[in-house]
Enzyme design. Structure first.
Site, PDB file in Angstrom:
ATOM      1  CD1 TRP A 186      17.948  31.346   2.416  1.00  0.00           C
ATOM      2  CD2 TRP A 186      17.628  29.373   3.048  1.00  0.00           C
ATOM      3  NE1 TRP A 186      18.636  30.610   1.396  1.00  0.00           N
ATOM      4  CE2 TRP A 186      18.426  29.239   1.864  1.00  0.00           C
ATOM      5  CE3 TRP A 186      17.278  28.354   3.547  1.00  0.00           C
ATOM      6  CZ2 TRP A 186      18.990  28.150   1.300  1.00  0.00           C
ATOM      7  CZ3 TRP A 186      17.897  27.171   2.948  1.00  0.00           C
ATOM      8  CH2 TRP A 186      18.491  26.916   1.907  1.00  0.00           C
ATOM      9  CD  GLU A 225      19.496  33.383   5.151  1.00  0.00           C
ATOM     10  OE1 GLU A 225      20.938  32.886   5.321  1.00  0.00           O
ATOM     11  OE2 GLU A 225      18.863  32.998   6.354  1.00  0.00           O
ATOM     12  CE  LYS A 227      23.095  29.041  -0.185  1.00  0.00           C
ATOM     13  NZ  LYS A 227      22.974  27.792   0.712  1.00  0.00           N
ATOM     14  CG  ASP A 258      24.494  33.332   5.750  1.00  0.00           C
ATOM     15  OD1 ASP A 258      25.596  33.145   5.286  1.00  0.00           O
ATOM     16  OD2 ASP A 258      23.902  32.370   6.145  1.00  0.00           O
ATOM     17  CG  HIS A 261      23.604  32.853   1.952  1.00  0.00           C
ATOM     18  ND1 HIS A 261      22.349  32.886   2.246  1.00  0.00           N
ATOM     19  CD2 HIS A 261      24.328  31.752   2.197  1.00  0.00           C
ATOM     20  CE1 HIS A 261      22.269  31.641   2.955  1.00  0.00           C
ATOM     21  NE2 HIS A 261      23.264  30.950   2.976  1.00  0.00           N
ATOM     22  CG  HIS A 285      22.060  34.014   9.442  1.00  0.00           C
ATOM     23  ND1 HIS A 285      21.191  33.075   8.890  1.00  0.00           N
ATOM     24  CD2 HIS A 285      21.347  34.423  10.498  1.00  0.00           C
ATOM     25  CE1 HIS A 285      20.038  32.931   9.690  1.00  0.00           C
ATOM     26  NE2 HIS A 285      20.026  33.973  10.574  1.00  0.00           N
ATOM     27  CG  ASP A 293      26.691  27.020   1.265  1.00  0.00           C
ATOM     28  OD1 ASP A 293      26.351  27.960   1.433  1.00  0.00           O
ATOM     29  OD2 ASP A 293      26.206  25.877   1.225  1.00  0.00           O
ATOM     30  CG  ASP A 295      29.797  24.054   5.224  1.00  0.00           C
ATOM     31  OD1 ASP A 295      30.437  24.492   4.426  1.00  0.00           O
ATOM     32  OD2 ASP A 295      29.652  22.540   5.198  1.00  0.00           O
ATOM     33  CG  ASP A 325      23.514  29.900   9.093  1.00  0.00           C
ATOM     34  OD1 ASP A 325      23.456  28.841   9.353  1.00  0.00           O
ATOM     35  OD2 ASP A 325      22.689  30.208   8.033  1.00  0.00           O
TER      36      ASP A 325
END
Length: 417
Positions: A186, A225, A227, A258, A261, A285, A293, A295, A325
Site C-alpha cells: 500500500w 491495496e 484507497k 480494506d 478505504h 484488512h 478513514d 482506524d 487494520d
C-alpha cells in the site's frame, strides 16, 4: 455463565441449527481453522522502531494518547501475546517494515534486509505464530506525497528498491515458517488538490510495479491495496481501486480489500464475487470507517457481517486471507485487539451458521418471501451460544470475561510504562 450453562446453551443451539440442516460441530471445526492476521501497529500507534523516529506522515494518522503504548519490540511482543491469549484460535501477526530489529542502527528503507527480521522469525516460531509483512512507504523524508509514482527518478528508484527488498524479506519469512508470507503493498501516493496529469503518475506507478514484480518467489504472495484518499491527499490517489483491480487482474495477483478505504456507502462485500472471477485470492484488512478513514476498532456491524457472509456464500473460504487494520490510540490497545478480533470471529460464526443451501434454493426457484423469511429468522438464532462453546473449548474467556484480564494487565504492565 458457568461452564455447565455454556454447554447447556450450546446443546440447545446445536439442536435448533440441526433442524435447519446445519452441523454446529463442523462450524466450530471451521472456526478453529479461521486465522486472523493481527496487525502489530495497533500496539504502538504505527510508530515502528526506526532510530530516526520520524513522525507519522503520508496519509497516516493515529489519534488519541491513551497511556501505555509499546515503546520497543519487547513491549510490543508482550502486548501481542497478551492479546492472543484472550482470543480463541491460532492467529498470525502482520509486520510493517519499520518494525525491524534495528538495535539503534540506522538502516535506510532501500537497504532493509531479512537480517532485521530474523529475531521476529525465531520469536514467531517459538510461539507458533505465522508472520505476514508490509512494505512501508510513509513516515520517511523521501515519502512526500509521491513514492512509486514520483516523477523524480532517484526517489522513485529508492522506493522501487525498498519494495523489492520487502518482497525478498517476505519470501525469506515464508520459507522459514514453511507457509507463504502475505506481502501487502500500500502506498499513499496522491495529490492534495486538483491534478492535471493523472495518467503520468499512474504510468509511473505501473512502471514501478513492473520492476518490483520481475522476480518470482515461491514463499511470498504480494497483495495490492487501494484507497480512496489519504489525509492531505484528498484530490487524487494514484493507487485507486480501479488501477489495482486492472493491474491485479492482468497479472493474476491478489488484491487487498480494506473496509475503510472506500466511499462510506460503498459495499465492500459486493466486490468479493466480482473480483474472485478475475484474481486468484483476496486479502482483507478489516477495520471500521467513520466519516474519513479506517482506524476505528472492528465491531460486529452490518458491513463486516455482510462481508463475511459473502465470502462463505461464494464458497471462497480457501481463497481469502483475513487481517485486521486499525490503530486506535484513544482506548486500551490490548482491549482494541481483543474486541476487533473477536468481532471478526463472531461475524464468521454467523456467516458459517447461515442455512445457505435452503436460502439458495428459495432464491433460485424465485420464492422470494420464503428466502427473506429465512434471512430474518437466522438473525435471532442462538449463534452466540456456538461462539461461546468455541471459546470454552479453546479455554479462552467467554463473553466479557476478558475485561478483568485486560484491566489487570494494564495495572501491572502498561500503566507503569
Amino acid at each position: 455463565m458457568n461452564e455447565k450453562q455454556i454447554h447447556e446453551a450450546y446443546a440447545i443451539a446445536k439442536e435448533r441449527y440441526a433442524a435447519l440442516g446445519i452441523d454446529t460441530e463442523q462450524v466450530i471445526h471451521q472456526l478453529e481453522s479461521f486465522h486472523l492476521s493481527l496487525h502489530c501497529w495497533q500496539a504502538d500507534d504505527v510508530s515502528g522502531f526506526e532510530p530516526s523516529g520520524e513522525s507519522l506522515s503520508g496519509g497516516i494518522q493515529s489519534t488519541g494518547n491513551y497511556p501505555g503504548k509499546a515503546r520497543n519490540i519487547e513491549e510490543l511482543r508482550q502486548d501481542i501475546l497478551t492479546a492472543m491469549k484472550l482470543i480463541p484460535g491460532n492467529h498470525r501477526l502482520n509486520l510493517h517494515e519499520i518494525y525491524g530489529e534495528f538495535n539503534g542502527k540506522f538502516v535506510d528503507r532501500d537497504q532493509c534486509s531479512v537480517d532485521l527480521f530474523k529475531g521476529w522469525m525465531q520469536w514467531a516460531r517459538e510461539h507458533n505464530i505465522k508472520l505476514d509483512f508490509n512494505s512501508t512507504s510513509f513516515s520517511h523524508p523521501k515519502s512526500g506525497s509521491l513514492t512509486l509514482s514520483n516523477p523524480n527518478d532517484e526517489i522513485r528508484a529508492f522506493w522501487v528498491e525498498h519494495t523489492a527488498r520487502c518482497r525478498a524479506i517476505a519470501n525469506a519469512i515464508g520459507e522459514y515458517q514453511q507457509d507463504p508470507c502475505m506481502m501487502n503493498l500500500w502506498i499513499h501516493d496522491g495529490s492534495k488538490d486538483l491534478t492535471v496529469d493523472r495518467l503520468l503518475y499512474r504510468t509511473l506507478l505501473k512502471d514501478s510495479l513492473d520492476k518490483i514484480f520481475t522476480t518470482h518467489y515461491a514463499w511470498e504472495k504480494t497483495s495490492l491495496e487501494s484507497k480512496v484518499f489519504g489525509i492531505g491527499l484528498e484530490a487524487m490517489t494514484c493507487g485507486s481501486n480501479d488501477f489495482y483491480t486492472a493491474y491485479a487482474a492482468k497479472n493474476n495477483m491478489m488484491i487487498t480489500l480494506d473496509t475503510g478505504h472506500f466511499h462510506p456507502t460503498e459495499s465492500v462485500a459486493d466486490k468479493v464475487s466480482s473480483l474472485l472471477l478475475f484474481v486468484p485470492e483476496l486479502m482483507l484488512h478489516v477495520s471500521r470507517p467513520i466519516r474519513w478513514d479506517s482506524d476505528h476498532v472492528t465491531i460486529m456491524d452490518d458491513s463486516t457481517l455482510e462481508l463475511f457472509q459473502e465470502i462463505v456464500r461464494a464458497k471462497a473460504m480457501d481463497r481469502v486471507h483475513y487481517g485486521l487494520d486499525y490503530f486506535d490510540g484513544s482506548i486500551n490497545r490490548i482491549g482494541a485487539y481483543v474486541i476487533g478480533a473477536r468481532a471478526a470471529q463472531r461475524c464468521m460464526t454467523r456467516a458459517l451458521l447461515e442455512p445457505i443451501s435452503t436460502i439458495h434454493n428459495y432464491e433460485i426457484s424465485d420464492r422470494g418471501f420464503q428466502k427473506l423469511a429465512f434471512l430474518e429468522e437466522e438473525k435471532s438464532l442462538p449463534w452466540a451460544a456456538v461462539y461461546d462453546e468455541f471459546c470454552a473449548r479453546q479455554n479462552k474467556p467467554i463473553g466479557l470475561e476478558f475485561i478483568p484480564e485486560i484491566e489487570k494487565y494494564e495495572q501491572q504492565v502498561t500503566a507503569l510504562r
